[in-house]
Design a protein around this motif. Structure first.
Motif, mmCIF file in Angstrom:
data_model
loop_
_atom_site.group_PDB
_atom_site.id
_atom_site.type_symbol
_atom_site.label_atom_id
_atom_site.label_comp_id
_atom_site.label_asym_id
_atom_site.label_seq_id
_atom_site.Cartn_x
_atom_site.Cartn_y
_atom_site.Cartn_z
ATOM 1 N N ASP A 169 0.922 5.574 0.115
ATOM 2 C CA ASP A 169 0.281 6.865 0.329
ATOM 3 C C ASP A 169 0.862 7.816 -0.708
ATOM 4 O O ASP A 169 1.929 8.399 -0.518
ATOM 5 C CB ASP A 169 0.559 7.360 1.751
ATOM 6 C CG ASP A 169 -0.065 8.717 2.044
ATOM 7 O OD1 ASP A 169 -0.467 9.417 1.093
ATOM 8 O OD2 ASP A 169 -0.125 9.089 3.233
ATOM 9 N N TRP A 170 0.171 7.971 -1.819
ATOM 10 C CA TRP A 170 0.725 8.696 -2.958
ATOM 11 C C TRP A 170 0.869 10.184 -2.706
ATOM 12 O O TRP A 170 1.771 10.823 -3.255
ATOM 13 C CB TRP A 170 -0.132 8.434 -4.201
ATOM 14 C CG TRP A 170 0.084 7.047 -4.725
ATOM 15 C CD1 TRP A 170 -0.632 5.923 -4.424
ATOM 16 C CD2 TRP A 170 1.126 6.628 -5.604
ATOM 17 N NE1 TRP A 170 -0.107 4.833 -5.071
ATOM 18 C CE2 TRP A 170 0.967 5.236 -5.815
ATOM 19 C CE3 TRP A 170 2.158 7.292 -6.257
ATOM 20 C CZ2 TRP A 170 1.811 4.493 -6.634
ATOM 21 C CZ3 TRP A 170 3.004 6.566 -7.080
ATOM 22 C CH2 TRP A 170 2.827 5.192 -7.268
ATOM 23 N N THR B 287 -3.425 10.237 -10.512
ATOM 24 C CA THR B 287 -4.259 11.077 -9.656
ATOM 25 C C THR B 287 -3.417 12.014 -8.800
ATOM 26 O O THR B 287 -3.781 13.175 -8.579
ATOM 27 C CB THR B 287 -5.151 10.204 -8.754
ATOM 28 O OG1 THR B 287 -6.006 9.396 -9.576
ATOM 29 C CG2 THR B 287 -5.996 11.049 -7.820
ATOM 30 N N ASP C 272 0.840 -1.197 0.000
ATOM 31 C CA ASP C 272 0.000 0.000 0.000
ATOM 32 C C ASP C 272 0.876 1.248 0.000
ATOM 33 O O ASP C 272 1.852 1.331 0.744
ATOM 34 C CB ASP C 272 -0.912 0.022 1.225
ATOM 35 C CG ASP C 272 -1.924 -1.116 1.212
ATOM 36 O OD1 ASP C 272 -2.253 -1.606 0.111
ATOM 37 O OD2 ASP C 272 -2.366 -1.520 2.305
ATOM 38 N N GLU D 85 -3.519 -0.443 -10.358
ATOM 39 C CA GLU D 85 -3.758 0.425 -9.195
ATOM 40 C C GLU D 85 -2.702 1.518 -9.114
ATOM 41 O O GLU D 85 -3.024 2.709 -8.942
ATOM 42 C CB GLU D 85 -3.734 -0.422 -7.925
ATOM 43 C CG GLU D 85 -3.732 0.379 -6.636
ATOM 44 C CD GLU D 85 -3.391 -0.474 -5.424
ATOM 45 O OE1 GLU D 85 -3.089 0.111 -4.369
ATOM 46 O OE2 GLU D 85 -3.407 -1.731 -5.531
ATOM 47 N N TYR D 86 -1.440 1.134 -9.245
ATOM 48 C CA TYR D 86 -0.346 2.090 -9.059
ATOM 49 C C TYR D 86 -0.345 3.196 -10.109
ATOM 50 O O TYR D 86 -0.180 4.367 -9.789
ATOM 51 C CB TYR D 86 0.995 1.360 -9.084
ATOM 52 C CG TYR D 86 1.350 0.609 -7.823
ATOM 53 C CD1 TYR D 86 0.683 0.809 -6.626
ATOM 54 C CD2 TYR D 86 2.392 -0.325 -7.826
ATOM 55 C CE1 TYR D 86 1.029 0.110 -5.477
ATOM 56 C CE2 TYR D 86 2.757 -1.014 -6.683
ATOM 57 C CZ TYR D 86 2.068 -0.801 -5.508
ATOM 58 O OH TYR D 86 2.432 -1.483 -4.372
ATOM 59 N N ARG E 64 -2.754 4.342 -11.967
ATOM 60 C CA ARG E 64 -3.901 5.222 -11.826
ATOM 61 C C ARG E 64 -3.733 6.164 -10.625
ATOM 62 O O ARG E 64 -4.084 7.357 -10.701
ATOM 63 C CB ARG E 64 -5.183 4.405 -11.680
ATOM 64 C CG ARG E 64 -5.524 3.604 -12.943
ATOM 65 C CD ARG E 64 -6.777 2.773 -12.756
ATOM 66 N NE ARG E 64 -6.987 1.868 -13.874
ATOM 67 C CZ ARG E 64 -7.561 2.210 -15.025
ATOM 68 N NH1 ARG E 64 -7.967 3.458 -15.199
ATOM 69 N NH2 ARG E 64 -7.707 1.325 -15.996
ATOM 70 N N GLU E 65 -3.178 5.653 -9.533
ATOM 71 C CA GLU E 65 -2.991 6.490 -8.352
ATOM 72 C C GLU E 65 -1.850 7.481 -8.545
ATOM 73 O O GLU E 65 -1.920 8.613 -8.049
ATOM 74 C CB GLU E 65 -2.749 5.602 -7.130
ATOM 75 C CG GLU E 65 -3.993 4.804 -6.747
ATOM 76 C CD GLU E 65 -3.815 3.987 -5.489
ATOM 77 O OE1 GLU E 65 -2.657 3.823 -5.035
ATOM 78 O OE2 GLU E 65 -4.831 3.497 -4.955
#
Length: 263
Positions: free
Chosen positions: A66-67, A102, A64, A95-96, A98-99
């Motif tokens: 925290d971007w 963002t 996990d 997931e990575y 796209r985050e």
């Protein structure tokens, strides 16, 4: 041909910008690093902190993330593992990227090459699993010997290596419109790549000495200088890299490569 030459122009500009000598910096002392490292290396006067643009490369093993903390720490780019060989996808790739998008961090996928399957099989697999909107920066081809692999320890002769990876990169460039970056290690580069692929960006691993020592006569665009860095927002050790040019070089290059393949 005109399009090919236009694709190579950013490379020429980048490499020219990276020829400045370190004498232009203050060399009295090594500046305090912005990121902690569990096993720091003293690179002397050619310390990576002299480069203003830092980034990371990650895979599912980072867990996990925290971007926003990553972005706030000053990380300017991220290379994300996407695929391996002809049949593996990193569990957290979608997931990575796209985050990262963002969070506003420039990103690119990388492929770990296996010499036990064909270049076309691996290109097909990468293209099938990596959408064009996951390709902000150019794709990365990770080529290195993998002596600990349980499935593929094949070591082709240098000519075969070069033919195969060129085929793979040509396929990706044709599909995504961006010329791939080559990531490699000291021994693989020495065995197969030294003197070749001069019109490609190189991302080199060199965690004990400066790349000018370990990759003589090889201009580099990215330098992976540690695998034991500590990045806010990521638990555990993380690879940290620097970009060869100035902050302005970075912004100019990103603007050019982001546009390619999206027009």
């Amino acid at each position: 041909m005109r399009r090919l030459l236009s694709c190579l122009l950013p490379l020429a500009l980048l490499l020219n910008s990276c020829t400045m000598g370190y004498d232009s910096f203050q060399t009295a002392s090594i500046p305090k690093t912005r990121f902690k490292d569990t096993k720091p290396q003293d690179f002397g006067r050619d310390h990576p902190e002299r480069h203003p643009i830092h980034g990371i490369d990650i895979s599912k093993w980072q867990g996990d993330i925290d971007w926003q903390s990553v972005k706030g720490s000053g990380i300017a780019f991220v290379f994300i593992k996407a695929t391996e060989g002809k049949d593996r996808v990193d569990d957290r790739f979608n997931e990575y990227w796209r985050e990262a998008n963002t969070a506003g961090i420039p990103y690119a996928p990388y492929h770990f090459y296996y010499f036990c399957s064909t270049a076309d099989d691996q290109a097909d697999w990468f293209i099938h699993n990596v959408p064009k909107n996951a390709m902000m920066l150019p794709p990365v081809l990770d080529v290195e010997w993998n002596a600990e692999s349980k499935t593929c320890r094949t070591r082709p002769d240098p000519q075969t290596v070069r033919i195969e990876i060129k085929r793979f990169m040509d396929r990706l460039e044709a599909y995504y419109g961006k010329r791939p970056i080559i990531y490699t290690s000291v021994d693989f580069h020495r065995d197969n790549l030294a003197g070749y692929f001069k019109d490609y960006h190189f991302w080199v691993r060199s965690v004990a000495k400066h790349p000018t020592v370990t990759y003589a006569d090889r201009p580099w665009a990215f330098w992976q200088y540690t695998s034991t860095g500590l990045i806010p927002g990521i638990k555990g050790p993380t690879d940290i890299n620097v970009f060869a040019g100035s902050e302005q070089n970075w912004h100019d290059w990103v603007a050019v490569v982001e546009k390619k393949g999206n027009s």
